[in-house]
Motif scaffolding. Structure first.
Motif, PDB file in Angstrom:
ATOM      1  N   GLU A 356       0.806  -1.215   0.000  1.00  0.00           N
ATOM      2  CA  GLU A 356       0.000   0.000   0.000  1.00  0.00           C
ATOM      3  C   GLU A 356       0.838   1.263   0.000  1.00  0.00           C
ATOM      4  N   GLU A 357       2.103   1.157   0.412  1.00  0.00           N
ATOM      5  CA  GLU A 357       2.960   2.338   0.500  1.00  0.00           C
ATOM      6  C   GLU A 357       3.906   2.488  -0.682  1.00  0.00           C
ATOM      7  N   GLY A 358       4.048   1.452  -1.492  1.00  0.00           N
ATOM      8  CA  GLY A 358       4.964   1.580  -2.620  1.00  0.00           C
ATOM      9  C   GLY A 358       5.440   0.236  -3.144  1.00  0.00           C
ATOM     10  N   ASN A 359       6.645   0.247  -3.724  1.00  0.00           N
ATOM     11  CA  ASN A 359       7.163  -0.938  -4.392  1.00  0.00           C
ATOM     12  C   ASN A 359       8.378  -1.549  -3.696  1.00  0.00           C
ATOM     13  N   ILE A 360       8.625  -1.117  -2.465  1.00  0.00           N
ATOM     14  CA  ILE A 360       9.803  -1.596  -1.739  1.00  0.00           C
ATOM     15  C   ILE A 360       9.391  -2.001  -0.328  1.00  0.00           C
ATOM     16  N   PRO A 361       9.770  -3.216   0.117  1.00  0.00           N
ATOM     17  CA  PRO A 361       9.492  -3.585   1.513  1.00  0.00           C
ATOM     18  C   PRO A 361      10.335  -2.737   2.457  1.00  0.00           C
ATOM     19  N   LYS A 362       9.792  -2.400   3.601  1.00  0.00           N
ATOM     20  CA  LYS A 362      10.484  -1.562   4.585  1.00  0.00           C
ATOM     21  C   LYS A 362      10.490  -2.269   5.936  1.00  0.00           C
ATOM     22  N   LEU A 363      11.558  -2.078   6.663  1.00  0.00           N
ATOM     23  CA  LEU A 363      11.691  -2.693   7.969  1.00  0.00           C
ATOM     24  C   LEU A 363      10.554  -2.272   8.895  1.00  0.00           C
ATOM     25  N   ASP A 364      10.066  -3.205   9.663  1.00  0.00           N
ATOM     26  CA  ASP A 364       9.063  -3.004  10.716  1.00  0.00           C
ATOM     27  C   ASP A 364       7.661  -2.744  10.200  1.00  0.00           C
ATOM     28  N   GLN A 365       7.435  -2.802   8.888  1.00  0.00           N
ATOM     29  CA  GLN A 365       6.061  -2.676   8.427  1.00  0.00           C
ATOM     30  C   GLN A 365       5.416  -4.060   8.386  1.00  0.00           C
ATOM     31  N   LYS A 366       4.079  -4.085   8.481  1.00  0.00           N
ATOM     32  CA  LYS A 366       3.363  -5.354   8.462  1.00  0.00           C
ATOM     33  C   LYS A 366       3.656  -6.090   7.154  1.00  0.00           C
TER      34      LYS A 366
END
Length: 384
Positions: A356-366
């Motif tokens: 939902e936030e973009g095209n890259i996984p980010k640390l600590d997100q669900k």
């Protein structure tokens, strides 16, 4: 002895899962209080009773305590399964009761159990308080030790899903430790007895979960209760209940802890621990932090217009919500995963990542995302 059947016959069916509070076990304690074996020996920080349960008339005295860390409940379940054996009226029960006296503190940290925290209500790790004894729970544990004068101590814990058996790719379902009694990690008579007993339990468990038994790090820390009791000359054994594939409620691991307990008392009862089994003990591979709950391989991401194939891992956090434990998966590591294993592994084969936030996984997100806009993952798992 058929350990599988013994477990099935004596499993305490009123408790299960990870969230075990004082309210969960008090009815059991009252039920098995058949001859005034139960007593309240003090209170926690928040005023909850801490119970002691003594059973048996034997010469060899066994001191067991569980849930020193409030969110470590697997060994508590196994302890009650074992207590059911002692109440079964079987020949095994009669032998154990005649030859042993068992002193159990089945929930040392009832506040932490309610809060589902490792620490007590004062946010103190009781397993780092064995010298200063700043907490009421620590003082109770030590006072019972001094009064009971045990021949063996059983320090019962859980460990996280991150632990594997060295680099084998197998989870550490059960791990043991004969704690050190000095900085040099030497072996004296007391530690030797613990080592020999662990070697015996390991031999039994290898028949059921081959390659899934680990040996915990034996660095000396006098502030840890096991190291303290070993230092004081009482053979002490650390139990760590770990992960069995798919068993996040630790109901399968519970069985193997039960088997280890029964096996250890059988070995002691038959007096077969006097031989030197140090080599067998040291051949148990050490625990190692090598696991994530989820690993996703060959994921395509778009970073500033550049496409890249990468990997990432997600880990469950155990979160208490409305009186129940929820396993919520969060992204825990990006890119470099060499040397790590996943309890669940998904090969995306170059599929494109999107959340939902973009095209890259980010640390600590669900760990909620899509691959190639069609395959949806919710809480780490493919949504069916």
């Amino acid at each position: 002895m058929n350990l599988e059947q013994l477990f099935l016959d004596n499993k305490e069916k009123t408790i299960e899962g990870r969230y075990l509070t004082l309210e969960s076990i008090e009815p059991i304690l009252k039920r098995i209080n058949t001859d005034n074996q139960l007593s309240v020996i003090g209170e926690s920080v928040q005023g909850r009773p801490i119970y002691k349960y003594i059973i048996g008339i034997g010469k060899t005295k066994i001191y067991l305590w569980s849930q020193m860390h409030g969110n470590e409940s697997t060994t508590t379940k196994a302890l009650f399964d074992f207590l059911n054996v002692l109440h079964s009226g079987s020949d095994l029960a009669k032998a154990f009761l005649a030859n042993f006296t068992f002193c159990c503190l089945p929930m040392l940290n009832p506040d932490g159990a309610t809060l589902y925290t490792r620490a007590n209500a004062n946010e103190i790790d009781l397993n780092r308080d064995s010298q200063d004894l700043t907490q009421p729970e620590s003082k109770i544990l030590r006072a019972v030790f001094e009064e009971f004068k045990p021949d063996f101590c059983y320090n019962l814990h859980d460990q996280r899903t991150i632990f594997g058996v060295a680099d084998t790719g197998k989870p550490a379902t059960v791990s043991f430790l004969a704690p050190s009694y000095n900085e040099e990690r030497e072996i004296n008579d007391s530690r030797q007895k613990a080592i020999n007993l662990i070697a015996g339990m390991n031999a039994v468990l290898q028949e059921f979960i081959p390659g899934q038994i680990g040996r915990f790090d034996d660095s000396f820390n006098i502030n840890c209760i096991g190291d303290t009791f070993q230092y004081l000359g009482v053979p002490t054994i650390l139990f760590e209940a770990g992960h069995f594939p798919g068993d996040y409620q630790r109901e399968i691991t519970r069985k193997y802890v039960f088997m280890a307990l029964v096996s250890s008392f059988t070995i002691l009862n038959e007096n077969v621990i006097e031989v030197n089994r140090t080599e067998d003990y040291l051949n148990i591979p050490q625990n190692k932090v090598v696991f994530y709950d989820f690993i996703y391989k060959k994921i395509k991401i778009n970073y500033d217009g550049n496409e890249k194939i990468t990997n990432f891992a997600a880990q469950y956090k155990e979160e208490l919500v409305d009186g129940a434990i929820h396993f919520n998966a969060y992204i825990a590591r990006l890119d470099e995963l060499e040397g790590f294993f996943g309890h669940e592994v998904y090969d995306a084969q170059g599929a494109a990542y999107e959340d939902e936030e973009g095209n890259i996984p980010k640390l600590d997100q669900k760990a909620n995302f899509c691959l190639d806009k069609k395959l949806k993952f919710v809480n780490g798992l493919i949504k069916k």
